[in-house]
Design a protein around this motif. Sequence first.
Motif, mmCIF file in Angstrom:
data_model
loop_
_atom_site.group_PDB
_atom_site.id
_atom_site.type_symbol
_atom_site.label_atom_id
_atom_site.label_comp_id
_atom_site.label_asym_id
_atom_site.label_seq_id
_atom_site.Cartn_x
_atom_site.Cartn_y
_atom_site.Cartn_z
ATOM 1 N N ARG A 6 -26.913 9.557 27.273
ATOM 2 C CA ARG A 6 -27.830 8.433 27.445
ATOM 3 C C ARG A 6 -27.250 7.525 28.528
ATOM 4 O O ARG A 6 -26.055 7.247 28.538
ATOM 5 C CB ARG A 6 -28.017 7.672 26.134
ATOM 6 C CG ARG A 6 -28.687 8.567 25.073
ATOM 7 C CD ARG A 6 -28.958 7.848 23.781
ATOM 8 N NE ARG A 6 -29.881 6.732 23.926
ATOM 9 C CZ ARG A 6 -31.212 6.831 23.886
ATOM 10 N NH1 ARG A 6 -31.787 8.007 23.742
ATOM 11 N NH2 ARG A 6 -31.958 5.753 24.006
ATOM 12 N N TYR A 8 -27.939 3.805 30.292
ATOM 13 C CA TYR A 8 -28.637 2.520 30.257
ATOM 14 C C TYR A 8 -28.347 1.803 31.568
ATOM 15 O O TYR A 8 -27.198 1.517 31.876
ATOM 16 C CB TYR A 8 -28.122 1.658 29.105
ATOM 17 C CG TYR A 8 -28.559 2.102 27.733
ATOM 18 C CD1 TYR A 8 -28.524 3.439 27.351
ATOM 19 C CD2 TYR A 8 -28.985 1.177 26.799
ATOM 20 C CE1 TYR A 8 -28.914 3.840 26.091
ATOM 21 C CE2 TYR A 8 -29.373 1.562 25.522
ATOM 22 C CZ TYR A 8 -29.338 2.898 25.182
ATOM 23 O OH TYR A 8 -29.712 3.291 23.929
ATOM 24 N N ARG A 9 -29.389 1.524 32.320
ATOM 25 C CA ARG A 9 -29.265 0.700 33.522
ATOM 26 C C ARG A 9 -29.654 -0.715 33.131
ATOM 27 O O ARG A 9 -30.775 -0.974 32.704
ATOM 28 C CB ARG A 9 -30.163 1.209 34.640
ATOM 29 C CG ARG A 9 -30.118 0.261 35.836
ATOM 30 C CD ARG A 9 -30.096 0.874 37.183
ATOM 31 N NE ARG A 9 -29.004 1.794 37.397
ATOM 32 C CZ ARG A 9 -29.042 2.752 38.311
ATOM 33 N NH1 ARG A 9 -30.097 2.914 39.066
ATOM 34 N NH2 ARG A 9 -28.010 3.550 38.481
ATOM 35 N N CYS A 10 -28.696 -1.625 33.263
ATOM 36 C CA CYS A 10 -28.907 -3.003 32.823
ATOM 37 C C CYS A 10 -29.615 -3.843 33.870
ATOM 38 O O CYS A 10 -29.533 -3.581 35.074
ATOM 39 C CB CYS A 10 -27.563 -3.647 32.494
ATOM 40 S SG CYS A 10 -26.833 -2.972 31.009
ATOM 41 N N ASP A 51 -24.445 0.205 34.928
ATOM 42 C CA ASP A 51 -24.819 1.301 34.044
ATOM 43 C C ASP A 51 -23.820 1.475 32.914
ATOM 44 O O ASP A 51 -22.614 1.284 33.089
ATOM 45 C CB ASP A 51 -24.890 2.627 34.805
ATOM 46 C CG ASP A 51 -26.022 2.678 35.810
ATOM 47 O OD1 ASP A 51 -26.906 1.788 35.785
ATOM 48 O OD2 ASP A 51 -26.021 3.607 36.630
ATOM 49 N N ALA A 89 -34.391 -9.707 28.652
ATOM 50 C CA ALA A 89 -34.071 -8.288 28.503
ATOM 51 C C ALA A 89 -32.652 -7.998 28.973
ATOM 52 O O ALA A 89 -32.149 -8.640 29.899
ATOM 53 C CB ALA A 89 -35.072 -7.441 29.280
ATOM 54 N N VAL A 91 -31.618 -4.387 29.090
ATOM 55 C CA VAL A 91 -31.706 -3.057 29.689
ATOM 56 C C VAL A 91 -32.986 -2.944 30.521
ATOM 57 O O VAL A 91 -34.076 -3.239 30.036
ATOM 58 C CB VAL A 91 -31.681 -1.966 28.595
ATOM 59 C CG1 VAL A 91 -31.851 -0.590 29.192
ATOM 60 C CG2 VAL A 91 -30.396 -2.058 27.792
ATOM 61 N N ALA A 92 -32.817 -2.494 31.768
ATOM 62 C CA ALA A 92 -33.981 -2.280 32.644
ATOM 63 C C ALA A 92 -34.641 -0.941 32.352
ATOM 64 O O ALA A 92 -35.859 -0.842 32.317
ATOM 65 C CB ALA A 92 -33.560 -2.360 34.114
ATOM 66 N N ASN A 93 -33.818 0.117 32.153
ATOM 67 C CA ASN A 93 -34.369 1.415 31.762
ATOM 68 C C ASN A 93 -33.298 2.284 31.144
ATOM 69 O O ASN A 93 -32.107 2.033 31.283
ATOM 70 C CB ASN A 93 -35.075 2.123 32.930
ATOM 71 C CG ASN A 93 -34.130 2.524 34.035
ATOM 72 O OD1 ASN A 93 -33.043 3.031 33.787
ATOM 73 N ND2 ASN A 93 -34.524 2.306 35.267
ATOM 74 N N VAL A 94 -33.769 3.301 30.422
ATOM 75 C CA VAL A 94 -32.899 4.241 29.723
ATOM 76 C C VAL A 94 -33.327 5.645 30.093
ATOM 77 O O VAL A 94 -34.527 5.943 30.129
ATOM 78 C CB VAL A 94 -33.007 4.080 28.189
ATOM 79 C CG1 VAL A 94 -32.149 5.107 27.463
ATOM 80 C CG2 VAL A 94 -32.662 2.673 27.751
ATOM 81 N N THR A 95 -32.348 6.508 30.382
ATOM 82 C CA THR A 95 -32.633 7.927 30.539
ATOM 83 C C THR A 95 -31.751 8.685 29.560
ATOM 84 O O THR A 95 -30.693 8.195 29.148
ATOM 85 C CB THR A 95 -32.365 8.433 31.972
ATOM 86 O OG1 THR A 95 -30.982 8.219 32.286
ATOM 87 C CG2 THR A 95 -33.237 7.712 32.988
ATOM 88 N N ASN A 96 -32.223 9.858 29.175
ATOM 89 C CA ASN A 96 -31.394 10.681 28.314
ATOM 90 C C ASN A 96 -31.626 12.151 28.623
ATOM 91 O O ASN A 96 -32.644 12.528 29.194
ATOM 92 C CB ASN A 96 -31.613 10.372 26.830
ATOM 93 C CG ASN A 96 -32.956 10.791 26.307
ATOM 94 O OD1 ASN A 96 -33.948 10.762 27.009
ATOM 95 N ND2 ASN A 96 -33.002 11.176 25.054
#
Length: 108
Positions: A6, A8-10, A51, A89, A91-96
């Motif tokens: 995972r 997380y881009r903050c 990140d 907020a 976290v700007a977006n999450v990828t996994n």
Amino acid sequence: MIHELRVYRCVPGRLPALLKRFDTITLGIWKKHGIRQAGFWTTIVGESSQDLFYLLEWDSMAEREQKWTAFQSDPEWIEKRAGTEKDGAIVANVTNAFLQPTSFSSVK
């Protein structure tokens, strides 16, 4: 064993808040739900210093679905997460991605 990567881009400047949330809130709730982490990393040199990377360990996708769903719907998590975002907020977006070890991997 399956590992979930995972990322997380903050929101700029909010990485310290995310790290604090994991350290003081998230890990305890994960423990309650039996979620196992394999490690956490921040970036020293790379695309973004905002990140957070981490790995979760799962016996199967079914285990992941059951435990992650329970965690995400946990009233304690919902309340405490909202409290950490009262100033905006984190976290700007999450990828996994779900990773399966190769036959020659030192991590199985």
